[in-house]
Design a protein around this motif. Structure first.
Motif, short mmCIF file in Angstrom:
data_model
loop_
_atom_site.label_atom_id
_atom_site.label_comp_id
_atom_site.label_asym_id
_atom_site.label_seq_id
_atom_site.Cartn_x
_atom_site.Cartn_y
_atom_site.Cartn_z
N ASP A 130 0.82 -1.21 0.00
CA ASP A 130 0.00 0.00 0.00
C ASP A 130 0.85 1.26 0.00
O ASP A 130 0.36 2.35 0.30
N GLU A 166 -9.01 6.65 10.92
CA GLU A 166 -7.59 6.73 10.58
C GLU A 166 -6.93 7.92 11.26
O GLU A 166 -5.80 7.83 11.75
N ARG A 251 -1.46 4.52 2.53
CA ARG A 251 -2.72 4.49 3.26
C ARG A 251 -2.82 3.13 3.94
O ARG A 251 -3.11 2.12 3.31
N MET A 252 -2.56 3.11 5.22
CA MET A 252 -2.47 1.85 5.95
C MET A 252 -3.82 1.16 6.10
O MET A 252 -3.96 -0.04 5.88
N TYR A 253 -4.82 1.92 6.54
CA TYR A 253 -6.12 1.35 6.87
C TYR A 253 -7.21 2.27 6.34
O TYR A 253 -7.00 3.47 6.15
N ASP A 254 -8.40 1.70 6.12
CA ASP A 254 -9.49 2.54 5.63
C ASP A 254 -10.68 2.59 6.59
O ASP A 254 -11.68 3.26 6.31
N THR A 255 -10.58 1.93 7.74
CA THR A 255 -11.63 1.98 8.75
C THR A 255 -11.00 1.96 10.13
O THR A 255 -9.85 1.54 10.30
N ALA A 258 -10.15 -1.67 11.23
CA ALA A 258 -8.93 -2.15 10.59
C ALA A 258 -7.70 -1.54 11.26
O ALA A 258 -6.69 -2.21 11.47
N ALA A 259 -7.78 -0.25 11.60
CA ALA A 259 -6.66 0.40 12.29
C ALA A 259 -6.45 -0.21 13.67
O ALA A 259 -5.31 -0.46 14.09
N GLY A 262 -4.78 -3.58 13.18
CA GLY A 262 -3.40 -3.45 12.73
C GLY A 262 -2.47 -2.99 13.83
O GLY A 262 -1.39 -3.55 14.02
N TRP A 365 -3.60 -11.90 11.71
CA TRP A 365 -3.38 -10.89 10.68
C TRP A 365 -3.42 -11.55 9.32
O TRP A 365 -2.82 -12.60 9.12
N LYS A 366 -4.15 -10.94 8.38
CA LYS A 366 -4.25 -11.44 7.01
C LYS A 366 -4.71 -12.90 6.97
O LYS A 366 -4.22 -13.69 6.16
#
Length: 375
Positions: A130, A166, A251-255, A258-259, A262, A365-366
Motif C-alpha cells: 500500500d 484513521e 494508506r495503511m487502513y481505511d476503517t 482495521a486500524a 493493525g 493478521w491477514k
C-alpha cells in the motif's frame, strides 16, 4: 497542592517530548537523490492486494536516477493480485509466488525472505503493497546509504488518512518516533536500543542483509521494522531513519476497526509489555492526555490559579509539539485538535493487547494466527 503538583508533572512530561521533537526536526531531513549505476531491487510482499498493487508497482517502475527491478511476492492471494501484476508486462517486473508458510515463520517475514532470494540488486528496498513511491525515492535512499556507510535506511511515508478512524490512530506513528526517539543520539551512538525502522519502507545493503540473516533472523516476529534495526546494530552495522513524507505515500487502513486490528498486531511487540506500558502510560498521560482536562477544570474555577497556569502551559506544549510534527510530516492539520483523544485511543489499544495477551495467546493478521507468548 496535589493538583498543582500534578499540573507541574504535566509540564515536565510535555517538555520532554517537545524537546526531543525540536532536536529531531532539526536533523530529520529528506535525503537528496543522486544518480548511480547500482541496481535497486524493489521488493513488494503482497497478500490479497488487488486494490493497491497496480498503483504500487507502476510507481516503483517509474523510479528515476537508479536502475530498478521490481519483484512482487504473491503470498497465496485469493484475489486478482497475481493477474494484475502479470498484466502490467514490464520487463523489469517479476512475479515471485511465495512458497507455503513454514512452521515458526510469520507471513510477511517469510515473503520478504523469499523475495530477497530472487533479487539481484546491490540494494534491497522493501515496501508494503500500500506504499506509493515517488520517482526519486529509491535513488534518495540508496544515496543516503552510500554517503553515510549505512546498511539499513528507513523512512515513514506520508500517511494518507481519509476517515476519522484513521485520523485518530495513524498519526501516533510519527508522533511517537519524532516525539520520543532521540535521533541525534540514534545516529551518533551504536546502541541497538536506539534503533528502529518503519517496515513500510526500508532499504538494505544486500550484503549486510545476507550476513545478518535478514528477515529470516526475525522469522517468528510480527513487527519487522522494530526487530531488524537492532539486529543490524548488534551485528556491527549502522542504521538510519530519514524523513519520508517526500519519498512515498501510504494508506495503511481505511476503517477504524482495521486500524485497531493493525495497531493491536504491532502492539504485541511494541509498547504492550508489563515493563514498558506503565511508563509510557505515565509519559503520554501526563504530557498529552491530562493537560487539557486540567485546563478545563481551571477555567471553571475548580483549580488554584497556579495549577491552571501550569495546565495551560502543558496544553500549549502538547498541542504545539503535535502541530510541529504534523506539519513536518505533511499529515492532515485537522488531526491536531484530536491529539488528546488519539493518545487515549493509542493507550487503549496497548492496554487491551497487554491484558488480553495471556487469554488470547495469538495475534491474527491477514487470515493467519501467530503465537505471541514469547514475543
Amino acid at each position: 497542592m496535589i493538583l498543582t503538583l500534578l499540573a507541574l508533572l504535566c509540564v515536565f512530561a510535555a517538555l520532554l517530548s517537545a524537546g526531543v521533537a525540536v532536536a529531531n526536526l532539526l536533523v530529520l531531513k529528506t535525503p537528496a537523490p543522486e544518480p548511480d549505476d547500482g541496481l535497486v531491487s524493489i521488493l513488494i510482499p503482497a497478500r490479497n492486494e488487488a486494490g493497491n498493487i497496480a498503483g504500487t508497482v507502476r510507481a516503483a517502475l517509474a523510479s528515476t536516477g537508479v536502475p530498478v527491478e521490481v519483484i512482487v511476492g504473491d503470498d497465496h492471494s485469493t484475489d486478482a493480485t497475481a493477474a494484475i501484476v502479470t498484466g502490467i508486462g514490464d520487463p523489469r517486473l517479476r512475479l515471485a509466488p511465495v512458497p507455503d508458510l513454514p512452521e515458526g515463520w510469520t507471513g510477511k517475514n517469510h515473503a520478504c525472505a523469499h523475495l530477497a532470494t530472487q533479487a539481484r540488486g546491490r540494494w534491497l528496498l522493501f515496501i508494503d503493497a500500500d506504499v506509493t513511491l515517488e520517482p526519486s525515492a529509491a535513488a534518495a535512499l540508496a544515496a543516503r546509504a552510500r554517503h553515510t556507510g549505512t546498511a539499513l535506511v528507513s523512512a515513514v511515508p506520508r500517511q494518507r488518512m481519509d476517515t476519522s478512524g484513521e485520523r485518530l490512530t495513524v498519526p501516533m506513528i510519527n508522533f511517537l518516533l519524532v516525539g520520543y526517539l532521540p535521533m541525534p543520539l540514534m545516529r551518533r551512538l551504536p546502541n541497538p536500543s536506539l534503533a528502529t525502522a518503519c517496515g513500510q519502507m526500508v532499504l538494505f545493503d544486500a550484503e549486510a542483509y545476507a550476513a545478518t540473516g535478514g528477515h529470516g533472523a526475525v522469522r517468528a516476529f510480527l513487527h519487522d521494522g522494530v526487530r531488524l534495526a537492532p539486529l543490524f546494530r548488534r551485528a556491527g552495522y549502522r542504521t538510519d531513519l530519514v524523513a519520508g513524507a517526500e519519498l512515498a505515500t501510504c494508506r495503511m487502513y481505511d476503517t477504524f476497526p482495521a486500524a485497531w486490528a493493525g495497531f493491536s498486531k504491532n502492539a504485541h511487540e511494541g509498547l504492550a509489555t508489563p515493563r514498558a506500558l506503565p511508563l509510557w502510560t505515565a509519559l503520554l498521560g501526563l504530557g498529552h492526555l491530562l493537560p487539557l482536562p486540567l485546563l478545563g477544570l481551571g477555567l471553571l474555577g475548580l483549580l488554584p490559579p497556579e495549577a491552571t497556569a501550569l495546565a495551560g502551559a502543558a496544553s500549549a506544549l502538547s498541542l504545539g509539539t503535535r502541530a510541529a510534527i504534523t506539519l513536518a510530516t505533511r499529515e492532515p492539520a485537522a488531526t491536531i485538535p484530536l491529539h488528546p483523544v488519539s493518545i487515549a485511543v493509542a493507550l487503549a489499544i496497548q492496554w487491551n493487547v497487554l491484558l488480553r495477551r495471556e487469554r488470547a495467546g495469538a495475534a491474527t493478521w491477514k487470515g493467519r494466527s501467530y503465537p505471541v507468548g514469547g514475543a
